[in-house]
Design an enzyme around this catalytic site. Sequence first.
Site, mmCIF file in Angstrom:
data_model
loop_
_atom_site.group_PDB
_atom_site.id
_atom_site.type_symbol
_atom_site.label_atom_id
_atom_site.label_comp_id
_atom_site.label_asym_id
_atom_site.label_seq_id
_atom_site.Cartn_x
_atom_site.Cartn_y
_atom_site.Cartn_z
ATOM 1 N N ILE A 44 0.836 -1.197 0.000
ATOM 2 C CA ILE A 44 0.000 0.000 0.000
ATOM 3 C C ILE A 44 0.870 1.246 0.000
ATOM 4 C CG2 ILE A 44 -1.787 1.279 1.231
ATOM 5 C CD1 ILE A 44 -2.798 -1.312 2.366
ATOM 6 N N HIS A 157 5.502 4.882 0.621
ATOM 7 C CA HIS A 157 5.075 3.548 1.044
ATOM 8 C C HIS A 157 4.484 3.665 2.444
ATOM 9 C CE1 HIS A 157 5.216 -0.724 2.141
ATOM 10 N NE2 HIS A 157 5.184 -0.939 0.844
ATOM 11 N N HIS A 158 3.396 2.945 2.678
ATOM 12 C CA HIS A 158 2.668 3.108 3.939
ATOM 13 C C HIS A 158 3.506 2.702 5.146
ATOM 14 C CE1 HIS A 158 -0.708 3.976 6.345
ATOM 15 N NE2 HIS A 158 -1.644 3.684 5.475
ATOM 16 N N SER A 159 4.578 1.949 4.932
ATOM 17 C CA SER A 159 5.431 1.556 6.049
ATOM 18 C C SER A 159 6.179 2.746 6.639
ATOM 19 C CB SER A 159 6.435 0.495 5.591
ATOM 20 O OG SER A 159 7.244 0.986 4.537
ATOM 21 N N GLY A 161 4.800 5.554 7.477
ATOM 22 C CA GLY A 161 3.931 6.177 8.465
ATOM 23 C C GLY A 161 2.519 6.276 7.933
#
Length: 310
Positions: A44, A157-159, A161
């Site tokens: 995501i 990239h959602h990693s 935050g």
Amino acid sequence: MECGGKKMVLKPIRTSKKFDDDDEEEAVLLSPGSRMFHEPNFNIHIVAIMGWKIPLDIDSLKAQLLSKLLKHPRFSSLQVMDESGEMRWIPTIVNVDDHVIVPQLDVTNNMDTDKLVEQYISNLSTTNIDISKPQWDYHILNVKTSHAEATSVFRFHHSLGDGIALMSLLLSCSRKTSDPTSLPTLPVSYSKEKKSNSSNRTNIRSLLWQYMVKLWLFIRLLFNTVVDVLLFGATALFLKDSQSPFTVAKGFNNKHSTRQRFVYRTLSLDDIKFIYKKCHKRNVEGKMKEQMRCRATVLVNLRPALGVQA
């Protein structure tokens, strides 16, 4: 990270450091939330679109990214999987030219630039960021549209935050035009304390009434929570939304479409309420063969602190 059933180890780029036992103490593990966004079929990204009143100066923006955004370790670190299968943040030397993308758009006089920009942003949802560099990029579209003189697109990239944290970070990289040394001022909601009467008249009846109201609100909250949990379980098992333009319709070979489209529209809340009331009225009068079921997810920031965060 897995690829073709085999576990791969990502190699850092543009850094002379190697991942060894000495670096393991300095390398920070990804949080469970960040690690979750690397699970298979769960890739995501967050796309943030900004409109500008003037054309963008590429060199100036790159300098701002170097002086502000890249100071944050997550934007200047790789996400590397070690031999034990743990993912860690590994600092690296960032080449800003690898992250700032200025596409050469073929614009003609009669071209609809709004659709051109929308199509470009839509295509971003079908591609991923190269895993050999920090997981973000910045796209600059110096094309005049009906909304702005230029458009820029952040893709994270959602990693890195969640949306609220990234918005706070983006605002912290901004300054006031009236005072270049000051952070932007955001409106903060507050509740005015009711002025108590000097006599402070509180009798037993009013106190009892307050407790009754609080008890009723608690029972109501408990009931709604139980109903929501049951509906959540039913949705996961068999209760589905009705087919509508808001849902992902099935295409050929019974496959779901994965293409996304970003469209800018300003909607009036009164219009949305009007549509809801009309649909509800039709359901009550029985004019629809099937009651329409459509739900949406609303994200709420539960952090106690508001405004720009460090």
